[in-house]
Design a protein around this motif. Structure first.
Motif, PDB file in Angstrom:
ATOM      1  N   GLU A 112      23.785 -35.858 -23.631  1.00  0.00           N
ATOM      2  CA  GLU A 112      24.511 -34.940 -24.508  1.00  0.00           C
ATOM      3  C   GLU A 112      24.642 -33.569 -23.849  1.00  0.00           C
ATOM      4  N   ASP A 113      25.870 -33.131 -23.666  1.00  0.00           N
ATOM      5  CA  ASP A 113      26.147 -31.892 -22.932  1.00  0.00           C
ATOM      6  C   ASP A 113      25.520 -30.668 -23.590  1.00  0.00           C
ATOM      7  N   LYS A 114      25.550 -30.606 -24.933  1.00  0.00           N
ATOM      8  CA  LYS A 114      25.043 -29.408 -25.606  1.00  0.00           C
ATOM      9  C   LYS A 114      23.536 -29.239 -25.410  1.00  0.00           C
ATOM     10  N   GLU A 115      22.816 -30.367 -25.329  1.00  0.00           N
ATOM     11  CA  GLU A 115      21.364 -30.286 -25.118  1.00  0.00           C
ATOM     12  C   GLU A 115      21.069 -29.843 -23.682  1.00  0.00           C
ATOM     13  N   VAL A 116      21.818 -30.389 -22.732  1.00  0.00           N
ATOM     14  CA  VAL A 116      21.655 -29.992 -21.332  1.00  0.00           C
ATOM     15  C   VAL A 116      21.990 -28.515 -21.162  1.00  0.00           C
ATOM     16  N   GLN A 117      23.077 -28.078 -21.814  1.00  0.00           N
ATOM     17  CA  GLN A 117      23.503 -26.685 -21.712  1.00  0.00           C
ATOM     18  C   GLN A 117      22.443 -25.743 -22.259  1.00  0.00           C
ATOM     19  N   PHE A 118      21.790 -26.135 -23.361  1.00  0.00           N
ATOM     20  CA  PHE A 118      20.745 -25.286 -23.949  1.00  0.00           C
ATOM     21  C   PHE A 118      19.672 -24.965 -22.916  1.00  0.00           C
ATOM     22  N   TYR A 119      19.149 -25.985 -22.246  1.00  0.00           N
ATOM     23  CA  TYR A 119      18.058 -25.763 -21.298  1.00  0.00           C
ATOM     24  C   TYR A 119      18.534 -25.051 -20.025  1.00  0.00           C
ATOM     25  N   ASN A 120      19.761 -25.313 -19.613  1.00  0.00           N
ATOM     26  CA  ASN A 120      20.289 -24.591 -18.453  1.00  0.00           C
ATOM     27  C   ASN A 120      20.417 -23.100 -18.748  1.00  0.00           C
ATOM     28  N   GLU A 121      20.832 -22.770 -19.975  1.00  0.00           N
ATOM     29  CA  GLU A 121      20.941 -21.361 -20.372  1.00  0.00           C
ATOM     30  C   GLU A 121      19.566 -20.704 -20.460  1.00  0.00           C
ATOM     31  N   VAL A 122      18.585 -21.434 -20.986  1.00  0.00           N
ATOM     32  CA  VAL A 122      17.220 -20.904 -21.044  1.00  0.00           C
ATOM     33  C   VAL A 122      16.693 -20.639 -19.632  1.00  0.00           C
ATOM     34  N   ASP A 123      16.975 -21.574 -18.727  1.00  0.00           N
ATOM     35  CA  ASP A 123      16.540 -21.431 -17.337  1.00  0.00           C
ATOM     36  C   ASP A 123      17.147 -20.190 -16.689  1.00  0.00           C
ATOM     37  N   GLN A 124      18.423 -19.935 -16.966  1.00  0.00           N
ATOM     38  CA  GLN A 124      19.117 -18.806 -16.344  1.00  0.00           C
ATOM     39  C   GLN A 124      18.732 -17.470 -16.966  1.00  0.00           C
ATOM     40  N   GLU A 125      18.516 -17.463 -18.273  1.00  0.00           N
ATOM     41  CA  GLU A 125      18.316 -16.207 -18.992  1.00  0.00           C
ATOM     42  C   GLU A 125      16.857 -15.774 -19.108  1.00  0.00           C
ATOM     43  N   ALA A 126      15.954 -16.714 -19.203  1.00  0.00           N
ATOM     44  CA  ALA A 126      14.563 -16.383 -19.538  1.00  0.00           C
ATOM     45  C   ALA A 126      13.756 -15.882 -18.351  1.00  0.00           C
ATOM     46  N   GLU A 127      14.257 -16.097 -17.127  1.00  0.00           N
ATOM     47  CA  GLU A 127      13.542 -15.666 -15.914  1.00  0.00           C
ATOM     48  C   GLU A 127      12.127 -16.240 -15.881  1.00  0.00           C
ATOM     49  N   LEU A 128      12.059 -17.543 -16.122  1.00  0.00           N
ATOM     50  CA  LEU A 128      10.798 -18.262 -16.081  1.00  0.00           C
ATOM     51  C   LEU A 128      10.738 -19.134 -14.832  1.00  0.00           C
ATOM     52  N   PRO A 129       9.540 -19.439 -14.332  1.00  0.00           N
ATOM     53  CA  PRO A 129       9.419 -20.382 -13.211  1.00  0.00           C
ATOM     54  C   PRO A 129       9.681 -21.798 -13.712  1.00  0.00           C
ATOM     55  N   MET A 130      10.943 -22.188 -13.749  1.00  0.00           N
ATOM     56  CA  MET A 130      11.347 -23.414 -14.444  1.00  0.00           C
ATOM     57  C   MET A 130      12.384 -24.186 -13.650  1.00  0.00           C
ATOM     58  N   ASP A 131      12.326 -25.512 -13.757  1.00  0.00           N
ATOM     59  CA  ASP A 131      13.341 -26.372 -13.176  1.00  0.00           C
ATOM     60  C   ASP A 131      13.761 -27.385 -14.231  1.00  0.00           C
ATOM     61  N   ILE A 132      15.061 -27.649 -14.316  1.00  0.00           N
ATOM     62  CA  ILE A 132      15.598 -28.616 -15.260  1.00  0.00           C
ATOM     63  C   ILE A 132      15.970 -29.870 -14.474  1.00  0.00           C
ATOM     64  N   ILE A 133      15.392 -31.011 -14.855  1.00  0.00           N
ATOM     65  CA  ILE A 133      15.570 -32.261 -14.108  1.00  0.00           C
ATOM     66  C   ILE A 133      16.252 -33.304 -14.991  1.00  0.00           C
ATOM     67  N   ASP A 134      17.247 -33.971 -14.425  1.00  0.00           N
ATOM     68  CA  ASP A 134      17.938 -35.085 -15.089  1.00  0.00           C
ATOM     69  C   ASP A 134      17.305 -36.389 -14.599  1.00  0.00           C
ATOM     70  N   ASP A 135      17.909 -37.539 -14.931  1.00  0.00           N
ATOM     71  CA  ASP A 135      17.410 -38.790 -14.372  1.00  0.00           C
ATOM     72  C   ASP A 135      17.801 -38.872 -12.900  1.00  0.00           C
ATOM     73  N   ILE A 136      17.364 -39.918 -12.213  1.00  0.00           N
ATOM     74  CA  ILE A 136      17.495 -39.972 -10.757  1.00  0.00           C
ATOM     75  C   ILE A 136      18.954 -39.962 -10.297  1.00  0.00           C
ATOM     76  N   VAL A 137      19.844 -40.651 -11.028  1.00  0.00           N
ATOM     77  CA  VAL A 137      21.255 -40.677 -10.629  1.00  0.00           C
ATOM     78  C   VAL A 137      21.904 -39.326 -10.895  1.00  0.00           C
ATOM     79  N   GLY A 138      21.621 -38.743 -12.052  1.00  0.00           N
ATOM     80  CA  GLY A 138      22.176 -37.430 -12.374  1.00  0.00           C
ATOM     81  C   GLY A 138      21.758 -36.377 -11.372  1.00  0.00           C
ATOM     82  N   GLU A 139      20.471 -36.400 -10.980  1.00  0.00           N
ATOM     83  CA  GLU A 139      19.985 -35.424 -10.001  1.00  0.00           C
ATOM     84  C   GLU A 139      20.611 -35.644  -8.629  1.00  0.00           C
TER      85      GLU A 139
END
Length: 361
Positions: free
Chosen positions: A216-243
């Protein structure tokens, strides 16, 4: 012999051999064991909300990439990470997001399962993990209040002797946090989630991985925005094919994104290269380091840092390197594609006629 060649302590000989036997290239296995000394614990929060019964999950069974529920994907990932904990000796603790019952303070074997070869048989510990996941089937669970559960994990971390070492926090979920059992994520939910992660990052030396099990794009977008905005030591990982697709789009399609690499990134790695590979094209010195982790067999491959010298050494090393499963072609291939690597490395400078005649003098 492998330990000596790859600079790993002889005390870790059995671990090194176990990782190589499990399909990790010796260079990557050595890095895992060196990083193990810096990591106090890996903590996994497993989402068992009712939504994880959705049929857009994927699992790799042998070399067959199959569709299944999100929950089956989460369970498979948890068991793979438990095996990695047993192989490296880094303790791993697995929490269920929505447990049947919850103690005021997290209790081992009730609220969470610990995989730690130092205190018991990993196979028996993994049996407990399987039982915990079976007992907390998502058919009877609702809600996904991640923030509240992260607070429970913070209580557990307070009780551990961390000695200033890194905590890897891995959130395995299929959606954004919601305080309510139904409905959309609110701004309040978002703020609460970011605040909890920020507080934990300040309290502990922490790296955060969000392993998403959703299309679901909206769920992926939520975490990508958190990663970009929050300035946390964070990585967002999909499944093996997506990555693998993201890595190729970032300009790093010169190597096969093997299951071993994916498991390392799911677990969280200290080396920043593992975070960078799906975000930007690696520079030549970084390519030299990363390719060295993927090549070699009985002896390590020491790749030169000079960009124009890398390719010939890689070509020679590939002669003795084992093929790996590639998620893009879904078959076994060479760990590095020479033609694609040549395109991202600068070509040797051509000598001008002036330099040719100057060399004759």
């Amino acid at each position: 012999r492998l330990c000596e060649l790859y600079g790993v302590s002889h005390r870790a000989m059995d671990k090194m051999e176990g990782l190589v036997k499990a399909g990790y290239p010796p260079g990557l296995a050595a890095l895992l064991l060196k990083e193990a000394e810096q990591i106090a614990v890996r903590v996994y929060l497993l989402d068992n909300s009712k939504s994880t019964l959705t049929q857009d999950g994927h699992v790799l069974v042998g070399e067959m990439y199959r569709s299944t529920t999100r929950w089956e994907e989460i369970k498979a990932m948890a068991l793979q990470q438990a095996e990695l904990a047993a192989l490296t000796g880094v303790p791993a603790e697995f929490f269920i997001l929505n447990p049947g019952t919850r103690s005021a303070t997290p209790v081992e074997d009730h609220d969470f399962i610990r995989i730690d070869p130092a205190i018991g048989d990993p196979k028996a510990q993994m049996g407990k993990l399987v039982s915990m996941m079976l007992e907390n089937d998502p058919k009877v669970r609702n809600g996904s209040n991640l923030s509240a559960r992260l607070g429970n994990i913070g209580q557990r971390l307070d009780a551990l002797k961390l000695d200033g070492r890194t905590v890897m926090l891995v959130v395995v979920c299929d959606g954004a946090p919601r305080a309510a059992r139904v409905g959309e994520t609110t701004d309040k939910d978002r703020k609460q989630f970011v605040d909890v992660l920020r507080q934990m990052s300040l309290a502990y030396r922490m790296y955060i991985v969000v392993r998403l099990c959703t299309d679901e794009d909206k769920e992926v977008q939520f975490y990508n925005e958190v990663d970009q905005e929050a300035e946390l030591p964070m990585d967002i990982i999909d499944d093996i094919v997506g990555e693998a697709k993201e890595i190729e789009e970032a300009g790093n399609g010169w190597f096969a994104y093997s299951p071993a690499l994916h498991r390392c990134r799911e677990a969280g790695m200290v080396s920043p290269l593992f975070d960078a590979i799906d975000e930007r094209q690696l520079a030549a010195p970084e390519i030299s380091i990363f390719a060295g982790l993927l090549l070699g067999n009985a002896t390590p491959v020491d790749l030169p840092r000079e960009p124009t010298e890398i390719l010939p050494v890689v070509e020679e090393a590939l002669k003795t390197s084992c093929p790996v499963w590639d998620p893009l072609t879904q078959r076994r291939v060479s760990p590095i594609d020479k033609a694609k690597l040549a395109k991202v490395l600068p070509a040797p400078a051509k000598k001008s006629m002036f330099s040719f005649f100057s060399s004759k003098k």
